[in-house]
Design a protein around this motif. Structure first.
Motif, PDB file in Angstrom:
ATOM      1  N   MET A  15       0.845  -1.173   0.000  1.00 42.22           N
ATOM      2  CA  MET A  15       0.000   0.000   0.000  1.00 42.22           C
ATOM      3  C   MET A  15       0.892   1.237   0.000  1.00 42.22           C
ATOM      4  SD  MET A  15      -3.207   1.148  -0.016  1.00 42.22           S
ATOM      5  CE  MET A  15      -4.082  -0.381   0.068  1.00 42.22           C
ATOM      6  N   LEU A  16       0.452   2.249  -0.670  1.00 40.71           N
ATOM      7  CA  LEU A  16       1.177   3.510  -0.776  1.00 40.71           C
ATOM      8  C   LEU A  16       0.968   4.350   0.488  1.00 40.71           C
ATOM      9  CD1 LEU A  16       2.758   5.341  -2.801  1.00 40.71           C
ATOM     10  CD2 LEU A  16       0.555   6.193  -3.552  1.00 40.71           C
ATOM     11  N   LEU A  17       2.058   4.887   1.040  1.00 43.86           N
ATOM     12  CA  LEU A  17       1.977   5.825   2.154  1.00 43.86           C
ATOM     13  C   LEU A  17       2.135   7.230   1.600  1.00 43.86           C
ATOM     14  CD1 LEU A  17       4.037   4.212   5.055  1.00 43.86           C
ATOM     15  CD2 LEU A  17       1.568   4.485   4.892  1.00 43.86           C
ATOM     16  N   ILE A  18       1.132   8.061   1.818  1.00 41.64           N
ATOM     17  CA  ILE A  18       1.136   9.423   1.284  1.00 41.64           C
ATOM     18  C   ILE A  18       1.443  10.386   2.425  1.00 41.64           C
ATOM     19  CG2 ILE A  18      -0.275  11.209   0.195  1.00 41.64           C
ATOM     20  CD1 ILE A  18      -1.755   8.955  -1.249  1.00 41.64           C
ATOM     21  N   PRO A  19       2.450  11.265   2.240  1.00 42.76           N
ATOM     22  CA  PRO A  19       2.836  12.195   3.309  1.00 42.76           C
ATOM     23  C   PRO A  19       1.920  13.419   3.368  1.00 42.76           C
ATOM     24  CG  PRO A  19       4.296  12.474   1.440  1.00 42.76           C
ATOM     25  CD  PRO A  19       3.354  11.352   1.093  1.00 42.76           C
ATOM     26  N   CYS A  20       0.985  13.405   4.291  1.00 45.58           N
ATOM     27  CA  CYS A  20       0.114  14.564   4.496  1.00 45.58           C
ATOM     28  C   CYS A  20       0.862  15.576   5.357  1.00 45.58           C
ATOM     29  CB  CYS A  20      -1.182  14.138   5.185  1.00 45.58           C
ATOM     30  SG  CYS A  20      -2.283  15.520   5.559  1.00 45.58           S
ATOM     31  N   PRO A  21       0.903  16.846   4.970  1.00 47.27           N
ATOM     32  CA  PRO A  21       1.641  17.836   5.766  1.00 47.27           C
ATOM     33  C   PRO A  21       1.020  18.091   7.148  1.00 47.27           C
ATOM     34  CG  PRO A  21       0.495  18.905   3.957  1.00 47.27           C
ATOM     35  CD  PRO A  21       0.321  17.435   3.773  1.00 47.27           C
ATOM     36  N   PHE A  22      -0.234  17.733   7.347  1.00 51.64           N
ATOM     37  CA  PHE A  22      -0.895  17.959   8.628  1.00 51.64           C
ATOM     38  C   PHE A  22      -1.016  16.694   9.476  1.00 51.64           C
ATOM     39  CE2 PHE A  22      -2.606  21.155   5.690  1.00 51.64           C
ATOM     40  CZ  PHE A  22      -2.121  22.290   6.326  1.00 51.64           C
ATOM     41  N   CYS A  23      -1.199  15.532   8.824  1.00 56.52           N
ATOM     42  CA  CYS A  23      -1.452  14.285   9.546  1.00 56.52           C
ATOM     43  C   CYS A  23      -0.262  13.330   9.546  1.00 56.52           C
ATOM     44  CB  CYS A  23      -2.655  13.569   8.932  1.00 56.52           C
ATOM     45  SG  CYS A  23      -4.139  14.577   8.844  1.00 56.52           S
ATOM     46  N   GLY A  24       0.776  13.633   8.773  1.00 55.41           N
ATOM     47  CA  GLY A  24       1.916  12.728   8.655  1.00 55.41           C
ATOM     48  C   GLY A  24       1.663  11.668   7.591  1.00 55.41           C
ATOM     49  N   PRO A  25       2.523  10.655   7.514  1.00 58.18           N
ATOM     50  CA  PRO A  25       2.341   9.591   6.514  1.00 58.18           C
ATOM     51  C   PRO A  25       1.048   8.818   6.781  1.00 58.18           C
ATOM     52  CG  PRO A  25       4.546   9.532   7.448  1.00 58.18           C
ATOM     53  CD  PRO A  25       3.756  10.492   8.275  1.00 58.18           C
ATOM     54  N   ARG A  26       0.206   8.731   5.764  1.00 60.50           N
ATOM     55  CA  ARG A  26      -1.094   8.060   5.908  1.00 60.50           C
ATOM     56  C   ARG A  26      -1.286   7.056   4.780  1.00 60.50           C
ATOM     57  NH1 ARG A  26      -2.551   8.610  10.765  1.00 60.50           N
ATOM     58  NH2 ARG A  26      -4.665   8.132  10.140  1.00 60.50           N
ATOM     59  N   ASN A  27      -2.117   6.062   5.037  1.00 59.07           N
ATOM     60  CA  ASN A  27      -2.415   5.021   4.075  1.00 59.07           C
ATOM     61  C   ASN A  27      -3.176   5.586   2.879  1.00 59.07           C
ATOM     62  OD1 ASN A  27      -3.928   2.715   2.878  1.00 59.07           O
ATOM     63  ND2 ASN A  27      -2.869   1.599   4.505  1.00 59.07           N
ATOM     64  N   GLU A  28      -2.867   5.069   1.724  1.00 56.59           N
ATOM     65  CA  GLU A  28      -3.514   5.497   0.466  1.00 56.59           C
ATOM     66  C   GLU A  28      -5.033   5.384   0.530  1.00 56.59           C
ATOM     67  OE1 GLU A  28      -3.449   4.042  -4.211  1.00 56.59           O
ATOM     68  OE2 GLU A  28      -2.340   2.939  -2.701  1.00 56.59           O
ATOM     69  N   SER A  29      -5.557   4.450   1.327  1.00 51.87           N
ATOM     70  CA  SER A  29      -7.010   4.247   1.401  1.00 51.87           C
ATOM     71  C   SER A  29      -7.746   5.462   1.987  1.00 51.87           C
ATOM     72  CB  SER A  29      -7.336   3.000   2.219  1.00 51.87           C
ATOM     73  OG  SER A  29      -6.913   3.160   3.559  1.00 51.87           O
ATOM     74  N   GLU A  30      -7.019   6.379   2.645  1.00 47.39           N
ATOM     75  CA  GLU A  30      -7.633   7.581   3.192  1.00 47.39           C
ATOM     76  C   GLU A  30      -7.778   8.688   2.154  1.00 47.39           C
ATOM     77  OE1 GLU A  30      -5.718   9.095   6.669  1.00 47.39           O
ATOM     78  OE2 GLU A  30      -5.728   7.159   7.687  1.00 47.39           O
ATOM     79  N   PHE A  31      -7.202   8.496   0.972  1.00 43.28           N
ATOM     80  CA  PHE A  31      -7.139   9.537  -0.049  1.00 43.28           C
ATOM     81  C   PHE A  31      -7.976   9.183  -1.274  1.00 43.28           C
ATOM     82  CE2 PHE A  31      -3.406  10.071   2.500  1.00 43.28           C
ATOM     83  CZ  PHE A  31      -3.151  11.428   2.509  1.00 43.28           C
ATOM     84  N   ALA A  32      -8.376  10.203  -1.996  1.00 38.97           N
ATOM     85  CA  ALA A  32      -8.996  10.042  -3.313  1.00 38.97           C
ATOM     86  C   ALA A  32      -8.025  10.645  -4.331  1.00 38.97           C
ATOM     87  CB  ALA A  32     -10.331  10.771  -3.373  1.00 38.97           C
TER      88      ALA A  32
END
Length: 84
Positions: free
Chosen positions: A1-18
């Motif tokens: 799974m891809l980890l996306i670096p959110c500037p506010f929440c930190g690294p988050r799982n791709e499933s949280e993003f669209a």
């Protein structure tokens, strides 16, 4: 799974993003371009190999829209929203 670096929440799982798609050229004035150019803009999405700048929406998190670079061949984040 891809980890996306959110500037506010930190690294988050791709499933949280669209996925918002690739960053594209500015929308042309439909009255100023040919019909063929307008149809191409609306229907053809480039699909290059290598780094692509993309929009992602943290829909199941803080709601922020991010712009980052992702390598389409390896699926790795090459440059995140906080990288200079």
């Amino acid at each position: 799974m891809l980890l996306i670096p959110c500037p506010f929440c930190g690294p988050r799982n791709e499933s949280e993003f669209a996925h918002g798609g690739p960053v594209r050229a500015r929308r042309p004035d439909p009255d100023a371009v040919s019909d063929a150019a307008w149809v191409e803009y609306l229907t053809v999405t480039p699909n290059p190999q290598g780094p692509v700048q993309e929009h992602w929406w943290h829909v199941r998190g803080c709601g922020t829209w991010l712009t980052l670079w992702r390598d389409t061949t390896s699926h790795d984040i090459v440059k995140g929203p906080d990288d200079a």
